[in-house]
Design a protein around this motif. Structure first.
Motif, short mmCIF file in Angstrom:
data_model
loop_
_atom_site.label_atom_id
_atom_site.label_comp_id
_atom_site.label_asym_id
_atom_site.label_seq_id
_atom_site.Cartn_x
_atom_site.Cartn_y
_atom_site.Cartn_z
N GLY A 1 0.78 -1.22 0.00
CA GLY A 1 0.00 0.00 0.00
C GLY A 1 0.82 1.27 0.00
N THR A 2 2.11 1.16 -0.18
CA THR A 2 2.96 2.35 -0.10
C THR A 2 3.42 2.87 -1.46
OG1 THR A 2 5.00 1.07 0.16
CG2 THR A 2 3.82 1.69 2.18
N HIS A 3 3.10 2.16 -2.54
CA HIS A 3 3.54 2.62 -3.86
C HIS A 3 2.37 3.26 -4.60
CE1 HIS A 3 6.10 3.00 -7.31
NE2 HIS A 3 5.26 2.28 -8.04
N CYS A 4 1.56 2.47 -5.27
CA CYS A 4 0.45 3.03 -6.04
C CYS A 4 -0.79 3.29 -5.17
CB CYS A 4 0.09 2.12 -7.21
SG CYS A 4 -0.88 0.67 -6.77
N ARG A 5 -0.85 2.63 -4.04
CA ARG A 5 -1.92 2.81 -3.04
C ARG A 5 -3.28 2.24 -3.46
NH1 ARG A 5 0.45 5.80 0.88
NH2 ARG A 5 2.03 7.29 0.27
N LEU A 6 -3.34 1.54 -4.58
CA LEU A 6 -4.62 0.99 -5.04
C LEU A 6 -5.14 -0.14 -4.14
CD1 LEU A 6 -4.14 0.94 -8.91
CD2 LEU A 6 -5.54 2.50 -7.55
N CYS A 7 -4.27 -0.75 -3.37
CA CYS A 7 -4.68 -1.89 -2.55
C CYS A 7 -5.07 -1.50 -1.12
CB CYS A 7 -3.56 -2.93 -2.50
SG CYS A 7 -2.02 -2.34 -1.78
N GLN A 8 -5.10 -0.23 -0.81
CA GLN A 8 -5.34 0.17 0.57
C GLN A 8 -6.70 -0.29 1.10
OE1 GLN A 8 -4.25 4.29 1.17
NE2 GLN A 8 -2.11 3.68 1.35
N LYS A 9 -7.72 -0.32 0.27
CA LYS A 9 -9.03 -0.83 0.72
C LYS A 9 -8.95 -2.33 1.00
CE LYS A 9 -11.93 2.66 -1.31
NZ LYS A 9 -12.98 3.15 -0.49
N ASP A 10 -8.17 -3.06 0.19
CA ASP A 10 -7.97 -4.49 0.43
C ASP A 10 -7.17 -4.72 1.72
OD1 ASP A 10 -9.37 -5.26 -1.85
OD2 ASP A 10 -7.57 -5.14 -3.10
N ILE A 11 -6.23 -3.83 2.01
CA ILE A 11 -5.47 -3.94 3.26
C ILE A 11 -6.41 -3.71 4.44
CG2 ILE A 11 -3.63 -2.94 4.66
CD1 ILE A 11 -2.19 -2.26 1.97
N GLU A 12 -7.29 -2.74 4.35
CA GLU A 12 -8.26 -2.50 5.41
C GLU A 12 -9.13 -3.73 5.65
OE1 GLU A 12 -10.51 1.00 4.46
OE2 GLU A 12 -8.74 2.29 4.56
N ALA A 13 -9.57 -4.35 4.56
CA ALA A 13 -10.39 -5.56 4.68
C ALA A 13 -9.59 -6.70 5.30
CB ALA A 13 -10.93 -5.96 3.32
N THR A 14 -8.32 -6.79 4.95
CA THR A 14 -7.46 -7.84 5.49
C THR A 14 -7.20 -7.60 6.97
OG1 THR A 14 -6.44 -8.13 3.32
CG2 THR A 14 -5.27 -9.07 5.19
N LEU A 15 -7.06 -6.35 7.38
CA LEU A 15 -6.92 -6.04 8.81
C LEU A 15 -8.14 -6.54 9.58
CD1 LEU A 15 -5.44 -2.47 8.57
CD2 LEU A 15 -4.55 -4.23 10.10
N ASP A 16 -9.33 -6.27 9.07
CA ASP A 16 -10.56 -6.74 9.72
C ASP A 16 -10.58 -8.26 9.79
OD1 ASP A 16 -11.45 -4.13 10.02
OD2 ASP A 16 -12.70 -4.19 8.22
N LYS A 17 -10.22 -8.89 8.69
CA LYS A 17 -10.25 -10.34 8.59
C LYS A 17 -9.21 -10.99 9.51
CE LYS A 17 -11.04 -12.06 4.48
NZ LYS A 17 -10.87 -12.56 3.10
N ALA A 18 -8.06 -10.35 9.67
CA ALA A 18 -6.96 -10.94 10.45
C ALA A 18 -7.35 -11.19 11.90
CB ALA A 18 -5.74 -10.02 10.40
N PHE A 19 -8.21 -10.34 12.44
CA PHE A 19 -8.59 -10.49 13.83
C PHE A 19 -9.98 -11.08 14.01
CE2 PHE A 19 -5.19 -7.31 14.11
CZ PHE A 19 -4.35 -8.00 14.97
N SER A 20 -10.70 -11.32 12.91
CA SER A 20 -12.06 -11.82 13.04
C SER A 20 -12.22 -13.28 12.61
CB SER A 20 -13.04 -10.95 12.26
OG SER A 20 -12.77 -11.05 10.87
N GLU A 21 -11.28 -13.80 11.84
CA GLU A 21 -11.42 -15.18 11.38
C GLU A 21 -10.07 -15.76 11.00
OE1 GLU A 21 -12.36 -15.02 6.70
OE2 GLU A 21 -14.00 -14.29 7.93
N GLU A 22 -10.06 -17.04 10.83
CA GLU A 22 -8.84 -17.73 10.41
C GLU A 22 -8.74 -17.68 8.88
OE1 GLU A 22 -6.32 -19.16 12.18
OE2 GLU A 22 -7.31 -18.22 13.89
N ILE A 23 -7.54 -17.51 8.39
CA ILE A 23 -7.27 -17.52 6.96
C ILE A 23 -6.72 -18.89 6.60
CG2 ILE A 23 -5.88 -16.49 5.10
CD1 ILE A 23 -7.86 -14.52 6.31
N GLU A 24 -7.23 -19.50 5.53
CA GLU A 24 -6.69 -20.78 5.10
C GLU A 24 -5.26 -20.63 4.64
OE1 GLU A 24 -8.91 -23.19 2.43
OE2 GLU A 24 -10.81 -22.52 3.28
N HIS A 25 -4.41 -21.54 5.07
CA HIS A 25 -2.99 -21.52 4.66
C HIS A 25 -2.75 -22.55 3.61
CE1 HIS A 25 -1.78 -18.79 7.86
NE2 HIS A 25 -2.68 -19.42 8.57
#
Length: 64
Positions: A40-64
């Motif tokens: 999110g530090t170059h073109c910044r287009l993924c910042q909304k996806d990073i926000e969603a990933t932050l929410d997901k990181a603490f709310s559910e398990e991610i498949e590995h």
């Protein structure tokens, strides 16, 4: 082997890598994730996806 979901294409940061970093370092916002992973530090287009990933990181398990 399933393909990893890439959140930041500029720096090839996967969702799995990002969630792991968020949890390990207890990151709370997009700026903190950017400092830790560069996502999110170059073109910044993924910042909304990073926000969603932050929410997901603490709310559910991610498949590995």
């Amino acid at each position: 082997m399933p393909l990893k979901k890439i959140i930041c294409h500029c720096f090839q940061v996967s969702e799995e890598e990002m969630v792991e970093t968020i949890r390990e370092q207890n990151l709370k916002d997009v700026d903190e994730v950017g400092k830790a992973t560069r996502a999110g530090t170059h073109c910044r287009l993924c910042q909304k996806d990073i926000e969603a990933t932050l929410d997901k990181a603490f709310s559910e398990e991610i498949e590995h």
